[in-house]
Write an enzyme that holds these catalytic residues in place. Structure first.
Site, PDB file in Angstrom:
ATOM      1  CG  LEU A  44      -1.878  -1.186   1.327  1.00 39.14           C
ATOM      2  CD1 LEU A  44      -2.573  -1.181   2.684  1.00 39.14           C
ATOM      3  CD2 LEU A  44      -2.893  -1.156   0.195  1.00 39.14           C
ATOM      4  CB  SER A  45       0.335   4.807  -0.753  1.00 39.63           C
ATOM      5  OG  SER A  45      -0.751   5.008   0.120  1.00 39.63           O
ATOM      6  CD  GLU A  46       2.803   6.737   2.658  1.00 42.22           C
ATOM      7  OE1 GLU A  46       3.817   7.321   2.241  1.00 42.22           O
ATOM      8  OE2 GLU A  46       1.709   6.792   2.085  1.00 42.22           O
ATOM      9  CB  THR A  47       2.755  -0.174   6.190  1.00 39.81           C
ATOM     10  OG1 THR A  47       2.236  -0.860   5.047  1.00 39.81           O
ATOM     11  CG2 THR A  47       2.503  -1.002   7.429  1.00 39.81           C
TER      12      THR A  47
END
Length: 267
Positions: A44-47
């Site tokens: 995902l774009s951020e974790t």
């Protein structure tokens, strides 16, 4: 030993909208290499990685699939939502996060979750050739802050129909490129400004809804429109709306969040 993890759609009032973030609650210290592997697995774009920091809030770090970043809005909003919905923090208490960008806070309001972030003003610069060629246009304005380029274009239609060359944009000396215009007055619903955000150098070609980008967008449009209260829309395929207030050197962004999955990491 297992580790709790969830996927939460941030800046969204319904599932499969806004920007999904993984939120991982750590019971013990884990090194950056492990966090990076988890973020690559989540893709995902951020974790976001949360760890309780005594009585003074939570430590919070953010990773894209390829690297750690210094500031992320949607994964912070998702983290606050995770704490409140799982009973780890009373909904009447502010969520406080210690991050690479200092202390950040989130509060529960009638309209959603309000983030308290620093303004990241983009100072005017000459647009580099890879930016012009990568976007395929001459910007009305080009600026840069410590993270990103900010580019204003002529219309909302240009923002929405832009087809960037991500290979060229990845060569720009910045974390990412934010493209924006004033909102079209005749559209329904209408917004003060619209944007899209591209981070190919960080492993994310286009981010669906980017809180940190609005730390640059908000003060820019505050000056342009002479308004402290702004409505914004990030015109990605998933899309996301934000309500924004600018107060001096702080940007307050309000959005909603929806949990779409919970589980356990067994690594």
């Amino acid at each position: 030993m297992s580790t709790a993890i969830a996927i939460i759609d941030a800046f969204a009032s319904a599932p499969f909208r806004g920007n999904p973030a993984a939120v991982c609650l750590l019971e013990e210290e884990r090194d950056a290499a492990w966090m990076q592997q988890v973020a690559a697995e989540m893709n995902l774009s951020e974790t976001a990685f949360l760890r309780a920091d005594g009585e003074d809030g939570y430590g919070l770090r953010w990773f894209t699939p390829t690297q750690e970043v210094e500031l992320c809005g949607h994964a912070t909003l998702a983290s606050a939502h995770y704490l409140w919905t799982n009973g780890l923090l009373s909904v009447d208490r502010e969520a406080r996060f210690h991050t690479l960008s200092g202390l950040l806070a989130a509060a529960k309001t009638e309209d959603g979750i309000r983030l308290d972030f620093p303004a990241e003003i983009a100072e005017p610069v000459t647009a580099p050739e890879e930016l012009i060629q990568g976007l395929g246009l001459i910007p009305r304005f080009a600026g840069c802050n410590r993270m990103d380029y900010l580019v204003e274009v002529d219309s909302e239609e240009t923002v929405r129909t832009l087809r960037p060359d991500f290979g060229l944009l990845a060569k720009a000396d910045a974390r990412g490129i934010i493209v924006t215009s004033r909102g079209h007055a005749g559209s329904e619903p209408s917004y003060d400004f619209v944007s899209r955000a591209f981070y190919p150098a960080s492993g994310v070609n286009e981010d669906p809804v980017t809180g940190s980008a609005h730390c640059a967008l908000a003060p820019y449009w505050q000056r342009r429109l002479r308004k402290d209260e702004l409505s914004a829309y990030q015109a990605s395929a998933r899309g996301g709306a934000l309500r924004i207030s600018v107060r001096g050197e702080r940007v307050f962004m309000t959005g909603q969040a929806v949990t779409v999955m919970t589980g356990q990491l067994w690594v």
